[in-house]
Design a protein around this motif. Structure first.
Motif, mmCIF file in Angstrom:
data_model
loop_
_atom_site.group_PDB
_atom_site.id
_atom_site.type_symbol
_atom_site.label_atom_id
_atom_site.label_comp_id
_atom_site.label_asym_id
_atom_site.label_seq_id
_atom_site.Cartn_x
_atom_site.Cartn_y
_atom_site.Cartn_z
ATOM 1 N N ASN A 68 -34.637 123.609 56.057
ATOM 2 C CA ASN A 68 -34.963 122.305 56.633
ATOM 3 C C ASN A 68 -35.763 121.455 55.656
ATOM 4 O O ASN A 68 -35.525 120.243 55.540
ATOM 5 C CB ASN A 68 -35.749 122.488 57.929
ATOM 6 C CG ASN A 68 -34.898 123.021 59.059
ATOM 7 O OD1 ASN A 68 -33.686 122.825 59.088
ATOM 8 N ND2 ASN A 68 -35.511 123.722 59.992
ATOM 9 N N SER A 69 -36.699 122.057 54.941
ATOM 10 C CA SER A 69 -37.491 121.307 53.958
ATOM 11 C C SER A 69 -36.620 120.822 52.806
ATOM 12 O O SER A 69 -36.746 119.681 52.353
ATOM 13 C CB SER A 69 -38.633 122.178 53.424
ATOM 14 O OG SER A 69 -39.623 122.384 54.405
ATOM 15 N N SER A 201 -42.165 114.383 50.929
ATOM 16 C CA SER A 201 -41.352 115.018 51.960
ATOM 17 C C SER A 201 -41.614 116.519 52.028
ATOM 18 O O SER A 201 -41.718 117.088 53.118
ATOM 19 C CB SER A 201 -39.864 114.754 51.683
ATOM 20 O OG SER A 201 -39.045 115.428 52.602
ATOM 21 N N TRP A 202 -41.735 117.162 50.897
ATOM 22 C CA TRP A 202 -41.902 118.617 50.848
ATOM 23 C C TRP A 202 -43.220 119.049 51.484
ATOM 24 O O TRP A 202 -43.293 120.099 52.122
ATOM 25 C CB TRP A 202 -41.837 119.081 49.399
ATOM 26 C CG TRP A 202 -41.792 120.569 49.235
ATOM 27 C CD1 TRP A 202 -42.824 121.392 48.894
ATOM 28 C CD2 TRP A 202 -40.653 121.419 49.389
ATOM 29 N NE1 TRP A 202 -42.403 122.691 48.832
ATOM 30 C CE2 TRP A 202 -41.068 122.737 49.122
ATOM 31 C CE3 TRP A 202 -39.319 121.178 49.716
ATOM 32 C CZ2 TRP A 202 -40.213 123.819 49.183
ATOM 33 C CZ3 TRP A 202 -38.453 122.262 49.773
ATOM 34 C CH2 TRP A 202 -38.898 123.567 49.509
ATOM 35 N N ASN A 203 -44.273 118.243 51.318
ATOM 36 C CA ASN A 203 -45.595 118.610 51.818
ATOM 37 C C ASN A 203 -45.911 118.009 53.182
ATOM 38 O O ASN A 203 -47.040 118.147 53.666
ATOM 39 C CB ASN A 203 -46.668 118.170 50.818
ATOM 40 C CG ASN A 203 -46.550 118.890 49.493
ATOM 41 O OD1 ASN A 203 -46.218 120.072 49.453
ATOM 42 N ND2 ASN A 203 -46.816 118.187 48.408
ATOM 43 N N THR A 219 -40.245 122.603 59.453
ATOM 44 C CA THR A 219 -40.202 122.668 57.993
ATOM 45 C C THR A 219 -41.151 123.734 57.453
ATOM 46 O O THR A 219 -41.914 124.348 58.215
ATOM 47 C CB THR A 219 -40.559 121.299 57.401
ATOM 48 O OG1 THR A 219 -41.860 120.911 57.860
ATOM 49 C CG2 THR A 219 -39.543 120.247 57.818
ATOM 50 N N SER A 245 -43.426 127.979 48.203
ATOM 51 C CA SER A 245 -43.359 126.527 48.357
ATOM 52 C C SER A 245 -43.689 125.787 47.068
ATOM 53 O O SER A 245 -43.265 124.639 46.895
ATOM 54 C CB SER A 245 -44.315 126.079 49.464
ATOM 55 O OG SER A 245 -45.671 126.254 49.076
#
Length: 271
Positions: A68-69, A201-203, A219, A245
């Motif tokens: 999802n991430s 977006s990732w964080n 996520t 991550s």
């Protein structure tokens, strides 16, 4: 004196590098230890015996969150690069009534904090059926890339007009000039926007917590938060997840860095 100066600079930079790398090294080391030995005193930066079972447990829990991430980061990066580059080109090169006024209004919207319109935005998304979907996590960002549009406009303004004139003489359309001539000249700006968008977006932890209720849509930051309980934190598993991550972030930065260097060394007129 020059040798002493250079040596001093390298010593200072090495000390700073050690300070910045120490938490990263400890994170990786903690991810390879049993839970009982993670918070040992004094802290140990190198594990005596690698406990790889931690990663097995983490990868049993996070595949859906990781996907999802990755999906949301890809949608945000691709969408914002397309929209911001086209809008930036329009504001920089196309002449139309109210262009500068519209650009000033666009910039003015950036001073409004996101928390100010969070509740109205949530109500709108609920009414159109977007709550508990991933649309709120990428559609609004793609359609309103204010900073990215500003950065692309400034980048397009630095491109010599002769390149655009040459394209017009050769019969290229407006979109052809934008896509084939102008856009390749702005690789540093595109790389910077891509990195910033990916990191944001990732964080992102706040957005998924607000708009998503289903676990299969959450996520990676939400998955990492699950390792922290009210009375107990699984530090070893949390450090495993944090290590996983961080890897895509480092990979994206290294990939984009090449384009930064290429953009710096190959700017200007190209033969």
């Amino acid at each position: 004196m020059r040798i002493v100066s250079k040596t001093s600079q390298y010593v200072v930079m090495s000390l700073f590098a050690v300070v910045f790398l120490a938490p990263l090294v400890w994170m990786i080391s903690a991810s390879l230890r049993p839970e009982a030995k993670v918070l040992s005193v004094p802290p140990k930066f190198l594990p005596t015996d690698a406990h790889w079972d931690n990663y097995r447990q983490v990868f049993e829990l996070i595949p859906v969150f990781l996907w999802n991430s990755v999906k949301l980061a890809g949608l945000n990066v691709i969408g914002i690069l397309i929209v911001a580059s086209m809008a930036g080109y329009a504001f920089a090169r196309l002449r139309f009534a109210g262009r500068d006024a519209a650009f000033m209004v666009l910039l003015a919207t950036s001073i409004i904090p996101g928390i100010a319109y969070l509740i109205p935005q949530y109500i709108v998304f609920r009414q159109i059926g977007w709550v508990d979907t991933q649309y709120p996590l990428w559609v609004p960002k793609v359609l309103t890339p204010v900073f990215a549009t500003f950065l692309m406009r400034q980048s397009f303004l630095t491109v010599p007009e002769e390149l655009e004139d040459a394209g017009k003489i050769d019969g290229a359309s407006t979109f052809g000039i934008y896509w084939r001539i102008m856009l390749p000249q702005t690789k540093p700006a595109l790389a910077a926007i891509g990195v910033f968008t990916f990191l944001e977006s990732w964080n992102d932890l706040f957005g998924p917590l607000i708009y998503i209720n289903s676990e299969n849509l959450q996520t990676l930051p939400v998955a990492l938060a699950q390792f922290q309980g009210e009375y107990f934190t699984q530090v070893s598993l949390l450090m495993c997840g944090a290590t996983v991550s961080v890897v895509p972030v480092i990979a994206v930065f290294l990939f984009a860095q090449r384009y930064f260097i290429q953009g710096i060394t190959m700017t200007g007129m190209k033969g």
